[in-house]
Each structure stands twice: as structure tokens, then as C-alpha cells.
Write a protein that holds these residues in place. Structure first.
Motif, mmCIF file in Angstrom:
data_model
loop_
_atom_site.group_PDB
_atom_site.id
_atom_site.type_symbol
_atom_site.label_atom_id
_atom_site.label_comp_id
_atom_site.label_asym_id
_atom_site.label_seq_id
_atom_site.Cartn_x
_atom_site.Cartn_y
_atom_site.Cartn_z
ATOM 1 N N GLU A 1 0.838 -1.204 0.000
ATOM 2 C CA GLU A 1 0.000 0.000 0.000
ATOM 3 C C GLU A 1 0.871 1.251 0.000
ATOM 4 O OE1 GLU A 1 -3.701 0.345 2.106
ATOM 5 O OE2 GLU A 1 -3.586 -1.750 2.738
ATOM 6 N N THR B 1 2.447 1.558 -3.649
ATOM 7 C CA THR B 1 1.509 2.014 -4.686
ATOM 8 C C THR B 1 1.325 3.518 -4.657
ATOM 9 O OG1 THR B 1 -0.500 1.218 -5.797
ATOM 10 C CG2 THR B 1 -0.773 1.995 -3.547
ATOM 11 N N SER C 1 -2.637 0.375 -16.615
ATOM 12 C CA SER C 1 -2.548 0.808 -15.224
ATOM 13 C C SER C 1 -2.064 2.250 -15.128
ATOM 14 C CB SER C 1 -1.585 -0.108 -14.454
ATOM 15 O OG SER C 1 -1.245 0.468 -13.210
ATOM 16 N N HIS D 1 -1.448 3.981 -12.323
ATOM 17 C CA HIS D 1 -0.395 4.111 -11.308
ATOM 18 C C HIS D 1 0.965 3.704 -11.878
ATOM 19 C CE1 HIS D 1 -3.633 4.586 -8.425
ATOM 20 N NE2 HIS D 1 -2.763 4.747 -7.441
ATOM 21 N N THR D 2 0.992 2.565 -12.580
ATOM 22 C CA THR D 2 2.254 2.090 -13.153
ATOM 23 C C THR D 2 2.757 3.080 -14.187
ATOM 24 O OG1 THR D 2 1.442 -0.175 -12.857
ATOM 25 C CG2 THR D 2 3.418 0.121 -14.203
ATOM 26 N N VAL E 1 5.787 -0.651 -8.313
ATOM 27 C CA VAL E 1 4.442 -0.060 -8.275
ATOM 28 C C VAL E 1 3.460 -0.962 -9.019
ATOM 29 C CG1 VAL E 1 3.009 1.881 -9.052
ATOM 30 C CG2 VAL E 1 5.254 2.312 -8.019
ATOM 31 N N SER F 1 2.647 -3.896 -6.977
ATOM 32 C CA SER F 1 1.731 -3.532 -5.891
ATOM 33 C C SER F 1 0.286 -3.508 -6.374
ATOM 34 C CB SER F 1 2.112 -2.171 -5.300
ATOM 35 O OG SER F 1 1.719 -1.091 -6.137
ATOM 36 N N ARG F 2 0.087 -3.092 -7.630
ATOM 37 C CA ARG F 2 -1.281 -3.047 -8.167
ATOM 38 C C ARG F 2 -1.850 -4.456 -8.334
ATOM 39 N NH1 ARG F 2 -3.239 1.142 -6.617
ATOM 40 N NH2 ARG F 2 -4.749 1.405 -8.301
#
Length: 281
Positions: free
Chosen positions: A24, A27, A98, A100-101, A131, A134-135
Motif C-alpha cells: 500500500e 503504490t 494501469s 499508477h504504473t 508499483v 503492488s497493483r
């Protein structure tokens, strides 16, 4: 999707409270506030030109990712049997690619391309990979989403660098043109809030760049460290005030999200520099 679901389940099979906390935290390296906090420091206090470069890469990349998401309309693994989901509030809308990525890869690659040092290239390869992992661990993306986000996040700054080096003196015009290229996709994306937010932010970067380069043109080199700290703290407070204030006042809906996200980069790139230049800090 079955094979991809099995990959997520395999990753989640080692889950523990400690790993939950770690992933968490990881991310967050792909989330807006972390990137904004670092990018604004670079822009206000360290290297304005690099700040412009990073903002352009990120704003255009987010706009591209938002567009691709609506075109492919891939559902997330959330709710799939055997897959648990953490930090679900960070996963609105469609899944591929993604965000975030992409944001993490875009951010660290744009920095690496600007400074061109080995340790930054290593960060650009490693941090986004974690990252992305993490997703998957959090159960909010498929593996193909992470691969797509990683690829776009790395490739886009490398391509844009060729344009930026050539047209940096006309950056505001370049920012406007690259944003307006996406206008036809309003017919595809319709009322998708993420697309409206991304378009607003990208247009805000262009507007802010025009105002700052034309009328403000602030300096960094001769500013003492204490005044730079004041710039940074005050600027972050201003951005938070704009974001939270407009969120509290404006109704919900795509057009209001567009307005809110347009105002944030204008405040960061033009309004705040105008204030700290006027009052000499």
C-alpha cells in the motif's frame, strides 16, 4: 482472463499484514499527490525547465492513458472470485492500462531522461516495476494492465524528449497543440470523468506555461534556501486550498472535474510564481 487471475492469486498467496502495509505504501509512488509534491519542488525550487518537462510528460501521459482506458473498456479484477482487493478507492474506472504504473514510469523516466545519469535510469526501471507489482498484489489490475502502463510510461518520455529539445523555446504552444490533439476523443470518451480530468489538467499546464513564460518568468538560482522552503510550503498549501475548495464548492460531474483539474496546474505554474516573484521569495 483466467491465466491472469491465476497470476494475481499466486502473488496474493503470500499476503500478510506486513506485506499489505508495504505494498500500500509502494503504490502511493504512482499516485497524484506524491508526484505533484515532488514535481512542484523541482519546478519552484530546483530547476524550472525540468519542472516544465516533467509536467508535460505526466499531463500528456495521463491524457493518453485515460483515452486508452475508454477505448478498450477492460473491467478490473475487482470482484473476481478468489481475488481480494485493497485500496479500492484508488481504482476508479476501467483497468487497461494501469494509471499508477504509467504515472510512476513516466515520472521517473522523464527525470532520468533530463539528467541522464545511471542511477536515475535504474530508478526508472525498478520503482515502476514495484508499483506495478503492488497493483497486482492489491487486486486492482490485471498483469496486462501493468505491462501496458509500464510500456507507455517509459516510451512516451523518450519520444517526447525529441520534441522538447527542439521546441523548448515554444513550450507553451507545444503544450497546447499536444493537448488539443485529443479533442476528437471527446466523441469517444463522452462523459468519462477521468478523461475530462486529464484533459483539464493538460490544458491547465499549457495555460500556466503560457502565462508564466510570457508575463512572469521567475528565477530560482539566486534564491536562498529559506525562501525556497517558503515557496514550497506556501505553494503546496495553495494547491490543496484550490483542490479542496473547488471540490467543496463545485457540483459533481465531468465539466466540473475539468474545471477543477484545469485550475490546479494554472495555480501551480503561474498564480503562485506570480505571488512569490512579486513578494520576492
Amino acid at each position: 482472463m483466467e491465466f491472469q487471475a491465476e497470476i494475481i492469486k499466486a502473488i496474493q498467496s503470500v499476503a500478510s499484514p506486513a506485506l499489505d502495509f508495504i505494498f500500500e505504501a509502494i503504490t502511493m509512488l504512482g499516485e497524484d499527490f506524491f508526484i505533484i509534491f515532488v514535481a512542484t519542488f523541482i519546478y519552484w525550487c530546483f530547476n524550472k525547465e525540468m519542472g516544465y518537462w516533467i509536467c508535460w510528460c505526466l499531463s500528456l501521459g495521463n491524457l493518453l492513458v485515460s483515452t486508452v482506458k475508454v477505448i478498450f473498456k477492460v473491467d478490473r479484477p475487482i470482484g473476481t472470485e478468489g481475488i481480494r482487493t485493497l485500496r479500492e478507492h484508488t481504482a476508479p474506472g476501467y483497468s487497461f492500462p494501469s494509471g499508477h504504473t504509467h504515472a510512476s514510469a513516466n515520472f521517473f523516466t522523464s527525470i532520468a531522461r533530463a539528467v541522464n545519469r545511471r542511477r536515475f535510469w535504474i530508478l526508472a526501471a525498478v520503482v515502476p516495476a514495484f508499483v506495478g507489482l503492488s497493483r497486482l498484489y492489491l487486486g486492482v489490475h490485471w498483469p496486462m494492465d501493468v505491462i501496458g502502463g509500464y510500456a507507455i510510461g517509459i516510451a512516451l518520455p523518450l519520444v517526447l524528449w525529441l520534441l522538447y529539445r527542439k521546441y523548448a523555446r515554444k513550450k507553451a504552444l507545444m503544450f497546447f497543440i499536444s493537448t488539443l490533439v485529443f479533442v476528437p476523443f471527446f466523441f469517444v470518451c463522452g462523459d468519462d470523468t477521468s478523461f475530462w480530468k486529464s484533459f483539464g489538467f493538460s490544458l491547465g499546464v499549457a495555460i500556466g506555461a503560457f502565462i508564466e513564460t510570457k508575463f512572469i518568468n521567475f528565477e530560482i538560482d539566486e534564491v536562498p534556501a529559506k525562501k525556497k522552503a517558503l515557496r514550497y510550503i506556501g505553494g503546496i498549501l495553495l494547491i490543496l486550498a484550490v483542490y479542496l475548495g473547488m471540490k467543496a464548492v463545485l457540483p459533481t460531474g465531468p465539466i466540473y472535474s475539468f474545471i477543477r483539474y484545469l485550475c490546479i496546474p494554472v495555480a501551480a505554474t503561474a498564480l503562485w510564481p506570480a505571488i512569490f516573484k512579486k513578494y520576492k521569495f
